[in-house]
Design a protein around this motif. Structure first.
Motif: not given
Length: 333
Positions: A14-21
């Motif tokens: 259950d890998v999440q797609i996140n916005n990171i710097p």
């Protein structure tokens, strides 16, 4: 930027797609705009924590061990690489993160992609290539004229290991499915066993070295075809005391791995041989040599026809975990 991350170790995919710097490269780093990231069984192990005693990470963790892409920026001390160069890497163990739009990588861990390969094809080379190279030269210490057997070597690992071993001057025997025979023989194998028709433990003369791709249950049969003094290197069975000592791991890990790997060492002693385990590291200098061999032999890695984007990373991971593959699975960014 978008990145595929986990918040904790877990058995579920259950890998999440996140916005990171977007990372900023340090003086010795290159910022790579990732074009393709390969998906490997190691990524599954990074998710479930099964290798955390070998290499642990802080959370959240951006996944991905193997990339190809374009240099987007360089640090002040980087001299060999320029913006726009097409490069690839098995990312350093302590700083993975290839399932992201950008990754900052130490210049010592990258090299230029082979001239005849696309960026998609190149993404399949670094991890398997370095595994084969380090396994042959460091763990097995194999010599010209010796014989190597790779049971189950008809897949992505074999397509790199066979020509690398042949370059050293090693006689290579592979077992696998009949469909891969012509391809593996063309890469330099001297003998190919169809596992459906031939049991290697009944037909092989003793060999100097074995690379195990099948795991602990296969070791007794594999050890049975080793010459006295031979070495067996497993890619997946597990570490032993020697693995910990060679890497200067803490005493408690040395003790733990010694207990965990005792059955492998005992089996090896019974056959008057040695057991080794590998956890491949980044090395740009070795990758340079691998690139030369890939170019000389015009090796084109097989890529699975199903290419995923980052938003479908869980589908890609499920395919690697449970699917029938026709080559390395890659994610396009």
């Amino acid at each position: 930027m978008k990145a595929a991350q986990i918040q904790k170790y877990a058995k579920s995919l259950d890998v999440q797609i996140n916005n990171i710097p977007k990372p900023e490269p340090t003086d010795n780093e290159v910022l790579i705009q990732v074009k393709y990231a390969a998906v490997n069984p190691l990524d599954l192990m990074n998710i479930d924590g099964s290798v955390k005693l070998i290499q642990s990470y802080s959370m959240p963790l951006t996944l991905g061990n193997e990339v190809s892409g374009v240099v987007a920026a360089i640090g002040a001390q980087v001299s060999r690489f320029r913006v726009g160069d097409q490069v690839y890497s098995r990312l350093p163990l302590n700083k993975i993160g290839g399932f992201a739009e950008y990754v900052a990588v130490d210049q010592a861990a990258i090299w230029f992609i082979p001239q005849h390969l696309s960026l998609k094809q190149a993404a399949a080379v670094p991890l398997t290539g370095l595994t084969a190279y380090q396994g042959l030269t460091e763990e097995l210490q194999i010599k010209p004229g010796q014989t190597l057997f790779i049971p189950g070597g008809s897949g992505s690992f074999g397509q790199m290991a066979v020509p690398l071993a042949k370059q050293i001057g090693v006689n290579v025997i592979v077992s696998g499915n009949a469909l891969a025979k012509a391809r593996i023989m063309a890469l330099g194998a001297s003998q190919y066993l169809d596992y459906r028709k031939e049991d290697f433990w009944t037909v092989l003369d003793p060999v100097d070295a074995i690379i195990d791709t099948r795991g602990a249950k296969a070791l007794p049969l594999e050890m049975g075809v080793l010459k006295p003094g031979g070495r067996l290197l497993s890619l997946i069975a597990g570490p032993n005391k020697q693995f910990a000592v060679a890497r200067n791991l803490p005493f408690w890990k040395t003790l733990l791995f010694g207990v965990a790997g005792y059955r492998f060492d005992r089996l090896a002693r019974q056959h008057h041989s040695l057991y080794r385990f590998i956890f491949v590291r980044a090395d740009g200098h070795q990758l340079q040599q691998i690139t030369s061999i890939v170019e000389t032999n015009h090796i084109v890695p097989a890529i699975d026809a199903r290419v995923f984007d980052l938003d479908h990373i869980n589908d890609a991971l499920q395919l690697v975990a449970h699917g029938r593959l026709t080559g390395k699975v890659v994610v396009a960014l």
